[in-house]
Design a protein around this motif. Sequence first.
Motif, PDB file in Angstrom:
ATOM      1  N   UNK A 111     -58.956  72.437  79.286  1.00 59.21           N
ATOM      2  CA  UNK A 111     -59.343  73.799  79.652  1.00 59.21           C
ATOM      3  C   UNK A 111     -60.663  74.162  78.970  1.00 59.21           C
ATOM      4  N   UNK A 112     -60.738  73.890  77.667  1.00 55.21           N
ATOM      5  CA  UNK A 112     -61.915  74.321  76.913  1.00 55.21           C
ATOM      6  C   UNK A 112     -63.139  73.464  77.230  1.00 55.21           C
ATOM      7  N   UNK A 114     -63.800  72.326  80.141  1.00 53.97           N
ATOM      8  CA  UNK A 114     -64.246  72.822  81.453  1.00 53.97           C
ATOM      9  C   UNK A 114     -65.085  74.093  81.272  1.00 53.97           C
ATOM     10  N   UNK A 115     -64.584  75.011  80.448  1.00 50.26           N
ATOM     11  CA  UNK A 115     -65.338  76.244  80.166  1.00 50.26           C
ATOM     12  C   UNK A 115     -66.666  75.909  79.503  1.00 50.26           C
ATOM     13  N   UNK A 116     -66.623  74.956  78.603  1.00 51.70           N
ATOM     14  CA  UNK A 116     -67.841  74.549  77.900  1.00 51.70           C
ATOM     15  C   UNK A 116     -68.897  74.044  78.877  1.00 51.70           C
ATOM     16  N   UNK A 118     -69.197  74.889  81.911  1.00 53.62           N
ATOM     17  CA  UNK A 118     -69.713  76.042  82.657  1.00 53.62           C
ATOM     18  C   UNK A 118     -70.723  76.816  81.822  1.00 53.62           C
ATOM     19  N   UNK A 119     -70.511  76.857  80.509  1.00 49.64           N
ATOM     20  CA  UNK A 119     -71.395  77.635  79.634  1.00 49.64           C
ATOM     21  C   UNK A 119     -72.677  76.899  79.276  1.00 49.64           C
ATOM     22  N   UNK A 120     -72.619  75.591  79.131  1.00 49.42           N
ATOM     23  CA  UNK A 120     -73.801  74.876  78.653  1.00 49.42           C
ATOM     24  C   UNK A 120     -74.566  74.150  79.760  1.00 49.42           C
ATOM     25  N   UNK A 123     -76.280  75.040  85.552  1.00 49.15           N
ATOM     26  CA  UNK A 123     -75.713  76.107  86.381  1.00 49.15           C
ATOM     27  C   UNK A 123     -74.259  76.302  85.921  1.00 49.15           C
ATOM     28  N   UNK A 124     -73.759  77.552  86.007  1.00 45.02           N
ATOM     29  CA  UNK A 124     -72.406  77.790  85.486  1.00 45.02           C
ATOM     30  C   UNK A 124     -71.307  77.112  86.311  1.00 45.02           C
ATOM     31  N   UNK A 125     -71.681  76.643  87.513  1.00 47.00           N
ATOM     32  CA  UNK A 125     -70.688  75.946  88.339  1.00 47.00           C
ATOM     33  C   UNK A 125     -70.861  74.427  88.279  1.00 47.00           C
ATOM     34  N   UNK A 127     -69.484  72.011  86.990  1.00 44.18           N
ATOM     35  CA  UNK A 127     -68.237  71.538  86.384  1.00 44.18           C
ATOM     36  C   UNK A 127     -67.703  70.427  87.281  1.00 44.18           C
ATOM     37  N   UNK A 129     -65.259  68.890  89.625  1.00 38.59           N
ATOM     38  CA  UNK A 129     -64.107  69.363  90.413  1.00 38.59           C
ATOM     39  C   UNK A 129     -62.880  68.464  90.254  1.00 38.59           C
ATOM     40  N   UNK A 132     -60.785  69.775  87.499  1.00 40.01           N
ATOM     41  CA  UNK A 132     -60.270  71.144  87.568  1.00 40.01           C
ATOM     42  C   UNK A 132     -58.730  71.195  87.485  1.00 40.01           C
ATOM     43  N   UNK A 194     -59.337  70.144  70.122  1.00 40.73           N
ATOM     44  CA  UNK A 194     -59.174  71.591  70.339  1.00 40.73           C
ATOM     45  C   UNK A 194     -57.797  72.080  69.909  1.00 40.73           C
TER      46      UNK A 194
END
Lengths: 366, 410
Positions: A111-112, A114-116, A118-120, A123-125, A127, A129, A132, A194
């Motif tokens: 989970x984390x 995947x968010x990472x 998106x953040x770094x 583009x925020x997408x 990631x 798939x 997911x 994590x």
Amino acid sequence: MSALVFSTWSAVSPYGVGSEPFRTGIQAGRSAIGALDRAAFPGPFTEGALVPDFNAADHIGRKGTRTMDRVTGIAVTAVGLLLADGGPELTSRPEETGLVLGTGSGSVQSIMDFTRDSLVGERPYHVDPARFPNTVMNRAAGQSAIWHGIKGPNTTIAGGRLTGLTALSYAARLHRGGHCARVLCGAAEEYSEQRAWLEWHGRDGDDRTSPLGEGGAVFLLETAEDARAAGRRVRARLLTTRFRAFAEPSDARAALAECVRDALKQAGARAGEVRVVAPAETGGHLAGTEEAAIGDVLGSAGPRLLGSRALLGDTSAATAGLQLAAVLSLLDDEETPPGALALVTAVDRDGTAGCALLAAATNEES
Amino acid sequence: MNDNDQWPRQVVITGLGLVTSIGLGAEEFLAGLRAGRSGAKPITAFDTSGFAHSYGCEVADFDPAEWIRTFQPEELGRATQFSVAAANMAVADAGIGAEELRGRRTMVSVGTTDAESRDLDLLVGEQLDKGPEHLTPGIARRAHASRLSTSIVRELGLTDVEALTIPTACAAGNYAIGSGYDAIRAGDVDVALCGGADAVCRKTFAGFYRLGTIAPEVCQPFDRDRKGILTGEGAGILMMESLESARARGARIYAEVLGYGLTCDAHHPVAPDQDSLARCMALAHRNAGITEADVDFISAHGTGTKANDVTEAGAIRQVFDTPPPTVSIKSMVGHSMGAASALGSAACALAIAEGFIPPTINHRETDPECGLDCVPNKARPAELTVVQNNALAFAGNNAVLILGRHREAA
């Protein structure tokens, strides 16, 4: 009272892959806690109890395992071992077979990560798939069903340290409600950087450095008649489960004692019949609670206490599942009298207490 | 346990707690369903820059302090705040006193997709800013899925209780209601507080966006021009009890839970399977002791994606000779993930009690491939006896719940 028995079971644990290494490890009381590979698992801990050299592809094949995270690999492997051990009859009615799997919060690492991304990412997408599904908490149960073709009810259960007991109670009810003819039930947890940080920051001060473990155990729950017809040996009968809650830590001991008394009463059993108790050994401000409650109900000269935290570390959501596996390992011992009772207990810092009462197979059953 | 009970016991819904993007509480939610209100608006939960579009169905104007008594709001993640608030509303709506509830053996069962993944998002942000050594301990402590149910237990001061969280993704609400139904039916518990909760988070939005399944501004289930889901949030908690218990305290009964079915496709991580969903509906009908001809309307999973709506409509036609009206409240409240089928169940209970079918809003032209009467845009008055609530989830987990009108024998 439950109509279900424990027959085939499997474990993927710090003792290795399979129920046999687990049984030997537990019976010998050998600690599996060792130095962590800090390159693979950076984070706050230097020690832990990991499934040695675990790589799902070694057990279930390379195809399709690339994007599978660690807890999913552990679950799919454990379910595969159980099915192999249970024989071909077990997979002959996939629609009537349920799968209930306990989890903490799925894979917090997946989970984390995947968010990472998106953040770094640029583009925020940006990631992956294909990863997911790993971020959804029913991934391990769902992928186990996909991998092994199990088409009955497929449920993921989270109950903190009680998870294995909660899953057991849910699974028994699913069977009694007519939703499946038999049900695979267990729990799994992975070691990850994590998870380690979350435990480190979330635990009580004095419990903070206690090493983490990982693993999974899965049990086949079915009627004794079905087990006999398929030639699977009955290990134990599930008598009942009981749960309570407490608002203050000082009430935890009484809450668990009440669970145990109720369970005995419901099973029509006496305290003296309990030969083995496996506590979760919840630490921090609840340390010693379970042992005290067990003493309150079963007396000080009571049963053998089978603790596994010193051997397997804190396995979080897999704790009660591995305790059940430990009890089954011990009931298999030739010295255990047929029909002897075993108890699995747990308390959680979020204010819940629970137990499961099992009876070793009688001579007629096994 | 009451010796006068009929076995297996009948299970009824006597209280509804709702935290939704179209209204807080049963009354506001009902008004929203009748009016065809939309919860869609720009997402504020996270920084949406870089996404070409970022509408969602967030719960605006939710002040946790207004709904939660025992906890300080910051002790709970947002999804748990929703679940605890909804549980308080359900208990109040059922008209049962706190002391009386504490005297009953209870189950608390809450479904979820993401649990506190929103907190995990926050913690990733903290790690990037300050390093993993410097996480806020309170957030790390509250970010557990089990908290969604155990916090309800704590809030209500329950002691004789079994608490479980069911993270079976987007079908989890129906799973949780089913678990309470089985427990009451068999006499294991007297009362069950069941449903689902989730909070909008970056992780899930980014994932669905990457899959190309997020609609730009509106969710249009079963429409020819449908463009996908809008991620949403909220909680629905149903207070369920045995019929005898409800009668003994003179409770208002919204609906009876007749049964449910569960299946697993065992086929694909994200793509739905028509045959498996059809099997799930048939199992639910059998478990509830009804036939397909008895169903007066279906509250569909109806996400508004190309794949879901066609597959679901196909499964409905496979099971029903003449499909009944089939609506998607996701057109109004978005896809609230683990809360979705709990909100759907609550909508079904309200529909039965109030005599209407909620609409599918944002509807222009029905996709001939779906070919269902989706009660476009305007609620429809209807006398309802049996209704069906569908739920599908990632990993091929299906759950179908059947509710019915409760009629006292003459």
